[in-house]
Enzyme design. Structure first.
Site, PDB file in Angstrom:
ATOM      1  N   LYS A  10       0.815  -1.215   0.000  1.00 17.45           N
ATOM      2  CA  LYS A  10       0.000   0.000   0.000  1.00 17.45           C
ATOM      3  C   LYS A  10       0.857   1.277   0.000  1.00 17.45           C
ATOM      4  O   LYS A  10       2.057   1.222   0.245  1.00 17.45           O
ATOM      5  CB  LYS A  10      -0.940  -0.033   1.207  1.00 17.45           C
ATOM      6  CG  LYS A  10      -1.998  -1.144   1.126  1.00 17.45           C
ATOM      7  CD  LYS A  10      -3.040  -0.995   2.223  1.00 17.45           C
ATOM      8  CE  LYS A  10      -4.091  -2.093   2.145  1.00 17.45           C
ATOM      9  NZ  LYS A  10      -5.181  -1.882   3.140  1.00 17.45           N
ATOM     10  N   TYR A  50     -12.532  -2.221  -4.113  1.00 19.85           N
ATOM     11  CA  TYR A  50     -13.084  -2.321  -2.757  1.00 19.85           C
ATOM     12  C   TYR A  50     -14.616  -2.205  -2.736  1.00 19.85           C
ATOM     13  O   TYR A  50     -15.188  -1.837  -1.706  1.00 19.85           O
ATOM     14  CB  TYR A  50     -12.466  -1.242  -1.868  1.00 19.85           C
ATOM     15  CG  TYR A  50     -11.054  -1.540  -1.404  1.00 19.85           C
ATOM     16  CD1 TYR A  50     -10.785  -2.657  -0.616  1.00 19.85           C
ATOM     17  CD2 TYR A  50      -9.994  -0.686  -1.722  1.00 19.85           C
ATOM     18  CE1 TYR A  50      -9.510  -2.918  -0.157  1.00 19.85           C
ATOM     19  CE2 TYR A  50      -8.707  -0.946  -1.264  1.00 19.85           C
ATOM     20  CZ  TYR A  50      -8.476  -2.067  -0.484  1.00 19.85           C
ATOM     21  OH  TYR A  50      -7.199  -2.324  -0.026  1.00 19.85           O
ATOM     22  N   ASN A 113      -2.252   0.299   6.626  1.00 19.78           N
ATOM     23  CA  ASN A 113      -1.778  -0.971   7.172  1.00 19.78           C
ATOM     24  C   ASN A 113      -0.862  -1.762   6.244  1.00 19.78           C
ATOM     25  O   ASN A 113      -0.790  -2.986   6.317  1.00 19.78           O
ATOM     26  CB  ASN A 113      -2.956  -1.815   7.662  1.00 19.78           C
ATOM     27  CG  ASN A 113      -3.858  -2.285   6.535  1.00 19.78           C
ATOM     28  OD1 ASN A 113      -3.745  -1.808   5.416  1.00 19.78           O
ATOM     29  ND2 ASN A 113      -4.738  -3.223   6.836  1.00 19.78           N
ATOM     30  N   HIS A 116      -2.215  -5.394   1.507  1.00 15.49           N
ATOM     31  CA  HIS A 116      -3.490  -6.093   1.318  1.00 15.49           C
ATOM     32  C   HIS A 116      -3.183  -7.487   0.812  1.00 15.49           C
ATOM     33  O   HIS A 116      -2.251  -7.668   0.031  1.00 15.49           O
ATOM     34  CB  HIS A 116      -4.372  -5.372   0.291  1.00 15.49           C
ATOM     35  CG  HIS A 116      -5.509  -6.233  -0.191  1.00 15.49           C
ATOM     36  ND1 HIS A 116      -6.682  -6.340   0.497  1.00 15.49           N
ATOM     37  CD2 HIS A 116      -5.612  -7.077  -1.265  1.00 15.49           C
ATOM     38  CE1 HIS A 116      -7.481  -7.201  -0.129  1.00 15.49           C
ATOM     39  NE2 HIS A 116      -6.853  -7.654  -1.201  1.00 15.49           N
ATOM     40  N   GLU A 127      -9.489 -10.790  -7.756  1.00 11.17           N
ATOM     41  CA  GLU A 127      -8.567  -9.664  -7.597  1.00 11.17           C
ATOM     42  C   GLU A 127      -7.414  -9.732  -8.591  1.00 11.17           C
ATOM     43  O   GLU A 127      -6.990  -8.698  -9.127  1.00 11.17           O
ATOM     44  CB  GLU A 127      -8.054  -9.637  -6.149  1.00 11.17           C
ATOM     45  CG  GLU A 127      -9.172  -9.295  -5.163  1.00 11.17           C
ATOM     46  CD  GLU A 127      -8.753  -9.361  -3.707  1.00 11.17           C
ATOM     47  OE1 GLU A 127      -9.609  -9.059  -2.841  1.00 11.17           O
ATOM     48  OE2 GLU A 127      -7.584  -9.689  -3.411  1.00 11.17           O
TER      49      GLU A 127
END
Ligand code: CMP
Length: 142
Positions: A10, A50, A113, A116, A127
């Site tokens: 990320k 998302y 965070n 993913h 995905e």
């Protein structure tokens, strides 16, 4: 069984120059990178990825964070790759992540965070196809 999963480094972890450290976690734990690229997500691309979270209170923050800078997207392959990658990442909230996991070591909050990873084989297939064509995925088994 050998399987594939989808992973994102990320924007926080890219900005902190932790791409290599995170890739090393994958490679040192039996996962092969079979496709990878750096990209800046558009709002539309992030919202589509998302979509399942679109009704959640954190959705707008999630989209603005994921579009705040470049990400690395990759396909990881190996024995039990979906669970292996989730184990390596640790809990979604770094406060709950076990010591030595990617999120414990590189994430700062549940929003930022670091990584993913797909939560199931079904999510992984969806995905992977959302980010990569078949021709972009390399066969490294042989
Ligand atoms: P990720 O695996 O990318 O999937 C959705 C992301 O939303 C998640 O990681 C978190 O970074 C973020 N997020 C923020 N708040 C929450 C929450 N309460 N529950 C789950 N995910 C959250």
């Amino acid at each position: 069984a050998v399987e594939r999963t989808f992973s994102i480094v990320k924007p926080d972890a890219v900005a902190a120059n932790n791409i290599g450290e995170i890739y090393s976690r994958f490679e040192n734990n039996g996962l092969r990178i079979v496709a990878a690229k750096m990209m800046q997500l558009t709002k539309e691309k992030a919202e589509g990825f998302y979509a399942e979270h679109s009704e959640r209170g954190f959705f707008n923050d999630l989209i603005s964070f994921m579009t705040s800078g470049p990400v690395m997207v990759q396909v990881l392959e190996g024995e039990g790759a979906v669970m292996k990658n989730r184990d390596l990442m640790g809990a979604t909230n770094p406060k709950d992540a076990a010591p030595g996991t990617i999120r414990a070591d590189f994430a700062t909050s549940i929003d930022e965070n670091a990584a993913h990873g797909s939560d199931s084989a079904e999510s992984a297939a969806r995905e992977i196809a959302y980010f990569f064509s078949d021709a972009e995925i390399c066969d490294r088994i042989r």
